[in-house]
Design an enzyme around this catalytic site. Sequence first.
Site, PDB file in Angstrom:
ATOM      1  N   VAL A  62      -8.839  17.977   2.769  1.00  0.00           N
ATOM      2  CA  VAL A  62      -7.869  18.080   3.866  1.00  0.00           C
ATOM      3  C   VAL A  62      -8.274  17.279   5.102  1.00  0.00           C
ATOM      4  O   VAL A  62      -7.443  16.974   5.942  1.00  0.00           O
ATOM      5  CB  VAL A  62      -7.597  19.550   4.280  1.00  0.00           C
ATOM      6  CG1 VAL A  62      -6.963  20.334   3.154  1.00  0.00           C
ATOM      7  CG2 VAL A  62      -8.862  20.240   4.786  1.00  0.00           C
ATOM      8  N   ASN A  88      -4.908  26.776   4.006  1.00  0.00           N
ATOM      9  CA  ASN A  88      -5.957  27.794   3.881  1.00  0.00           C
ATOM     10  C   ASN A  88      -7.374  27.231   3.940  1.00  0.00           C
ATOM     11  O   ASN A  88      -8.293  27.935   4.366  1.00  0.00           O
ATOM     12  CB  ASN A  88      -5.753  28.534   2.547  1.00  0.00           C
ATOM     13  CG  ASN A  88      -6.977  29.306   2.126  1.00  0.00           C
ATOM     14  OD1 ASN A  88      -7.267  30.381   2.632  1.00  0.00           O
ATOM     15  ND2 ASN A  88      -7.766  28.732   1.201  1.00  0.00           N
ATOM     16  N   SER A 140      -7.749  33.295  12.499  1.00  0.00           N
ATOM     17  CA  SER A 140      -8.741  34.361  12.334  1.00  0.00           C
ATOM     18  C   SER A 140      -8.693  35.226  13.591  1.00  0.00           C
ATOM     19  O   SER A 140      -8.308  34.735  14.666  1.00  0.00           O
ATOM     20  CB  SER A 140     -10.139  33.753  12.203  1.00  0.00           C
ATOM     21  OG  SER A 140     -11.132  34.752  12.372  1.00  0.00           O
ATOM     22  N   TYR A 153     -16.097  27.124  15.028  1.00  0.00           N
ATOM     23  CA  TYR A 153     -15.107  27.857  14.216  1.00  0.00           C
ATOM     24  C   TYR A 153     -14.026  28.477  15.107  1.00  0.00           C
ATOM     25  O   TYR A 153     -12.831  28.384  14.820  1.00  0.00           O
ATOM     26  CB  TYR A 153     -15.841  28.925  13.411  1.00  0.00           C
ATOM     27  CG  TYR A 153     -14.975  29.658  12.397  1.00  0.00           C
ATOM     28  CD1 TYR A 153     -14.638  29.056  11.184  1.00  0.00           C
ATOM     29  CD2 TYR A 153     -14.529  30.950  12.642  1.00  0.00           C
ATOM     30  CE1 TYR A 153     -13.864  29.734  10.248  1.00  0.00           C
ATOM     31  CE2 TYR A 153     -13.759  31.634  11.708  1.00  0.00           C
ATOM     32  CZ  TYR A 153     -13.432  31.014  10.510  1.00  0.00           C
ATOM     33  OH  TYR A 153     -12.671  31.689   9.583  1.00  0.00           O
ATOM     34  N   ALA A 155     -13.151  27.528  18.113  1.00  0.00           N
ATOM     35  CA  ALA A 155     -12.314  26.443  18.670  1.00  0.00           C
ATOM     36  C   ALA A 155     -11.267  26.026  17.647  1.00  0.00           C
ATOM     37  O   ALA A 155     -10.086  25.836  17.978  1.00  0.00           O
ATOM     38  CB  ALA A 155     -13.188  25.249  19.055  1.00  0.00           C
ATOM     39  N   SER A 156     -11.694  25.902  16.389  1.00  0.00           N
ATOM     40  CA  SER A 156     -10.738  25.457  15.357  1.00  0.00           C
ATOM     41  C   SER A 156      -9.652  26.503  15.128  1.00  0.00           C
ATOM     42  O   SER A 156      -8.477  26.166  14.991  1.00  0.00           O
ATOM     43  CB  SER A 156     -11.472  25.143  14.044  1.00  0.00           C
ATOM     44  OG  SER A 156     -11.924  26.327  13.392  1.00  0.00           O
ATOM     45  N   LYS A 157     -10.024  27.781  15.107  1.00  0.00           N
ATOM     46  CA  LYS A 157      -9.038  28.824  14.788  1.00  0.00           C
ATOM     47  C   LYS A 157      -8.106  29.118  15.974  1.00  0.00           C
ATOM     48  O   LYS A 157      -6.951  29.486  15.776  1.00  0.00           O
ATOM     49  CB  LYS A 157      -9.749  30.099  14.320  1.00  0.00           C
ATOM     50  CG  LYS A 157     -10.505  29.918  12.988  1.00  0.00           C
ATOM     51  CD  LYS A 157      -9.581  29.444  11.877  1.00  0.00           C
ATOM     52  CE  LYS A 157     -10.282  29.314  10.534  1.00  0.00           C
ATOM     53  NZ  LYS A 157      -9.378  28.798   9.489  1.00  0.00           N
ATOM     54  N   ILE A 186     -12.949  39.487   5.623  1.00  0.00           N
ATOM     55  CA  ILE A 186     -12.439  39.578   4.268  1.00  0.00           C
ATOM     56  C   ILE A 186     -13.601  39.282   3.311  1.00  0.00           C
ATOM     57  O   ILE A 186     -14.376  38.340   3.549  1.00  0.00           O
ATOM     58  CB  ILE A 186     -11.302  38.537   4.036  1.00  0.00           C
ATOM     59  CG1 ILE A 186     -10.255  38.594   5.170  1.00  0.00           C
ATOM     60  CG2 ILE A 186     -10.665  38.721   2.668  1.00  0.00           C
ATOM     61  CD1 ILE A 186      -9.493  39.890   5.315  1.00  0.00           C
TER      62      ILE A 186
END
Length: 247
Positions: A62, A88, A140, A153, A155-157, A186
């Site tokens: 991706v 995803n 998230s 992470y 920052a990305s979410k 999860i």
Amino acid sequence: MNRRLEGKVALVTGGARGIGRATAERLAREGAKVAIADRDLAKAEEAAAQIGEGSFALSLDVSSAESAKAAVEAVLGRADRIDALVNNAGIVRDATLGKTTDEAWEAVIAVNLTGTFLMTRAVAPHMVARGSGAIVNASSVVGLYGNFGQSNYVASKAGVIGMTRVWARELGRKGVRVNCVAPGFIATEMTATMPAEVLAGMKQRTPLGRLGAPADVAAAYAFLISDEASFVNGQVLGVDGGLVLGT
Ligand code: NAP
């Protein structure tokens, strides 16, 4: 199982394992033809063989614009249409601020944030031309509330939530809905690497008293893709057992 996705074609990135795999399975059981796209083609093929129902595997990174474009063309070549995109695929490279290397920063942003952008940009023209489609993104709870040791992470979410809201406005006018899910913790290979005491603490802080299962998130994606969510656009659906309730 309810066949509310009968006749739809869905592309699931990172579909070979974890939440992506459970989502591919759920969408297929509800009647969709699913393209399972992953970096690891052999694992994606294995998943497609087990899931059946017309699902098929694709190789996809991706974070590469060429790969994203090629995967979309491959699905259109094989299934003629794409009704749903599940963004995803995601990775973690956790470290506190001072220990986050350039490489760790760039790797997480490239997959989680840029990857979501590249896939959506590649799929959107096709959905817009048909005047319909649903895009669902993996955010998230930490994208809403932050988390220790996850600058890249988080920052990305958080960025995924922002892009979801932009695209819900831009594409909603063209018949394409865009939403995201914000899972709590999860039980997948991603969280299996976390220290046992952290996971135990998460369970304790979750009103429902357990970690989520990949199938819990898959069910949320299936709803958001289905026509039952036909007036749901630009939303962040928490799938966290009440973890962040009231915080
Ligand atoms: P996972 O078990 O690590 O699976 C992720 C899948 O994505 C793997 O098959 C992986 O392939 C694939 N992938 C990674 N980079 C890719 C790329 N560049 N191109 C294509 N595929 C790629 O993760 P998960 O726990 O199921 O999480 C799925 C999504 O939910 C992620 O976006 C994650 O951030 C989000 N999420 C998870 C949790 C959780 O608690 N598990 C919570 C909130 C949000 P490889 O095997 O090659 O790495």
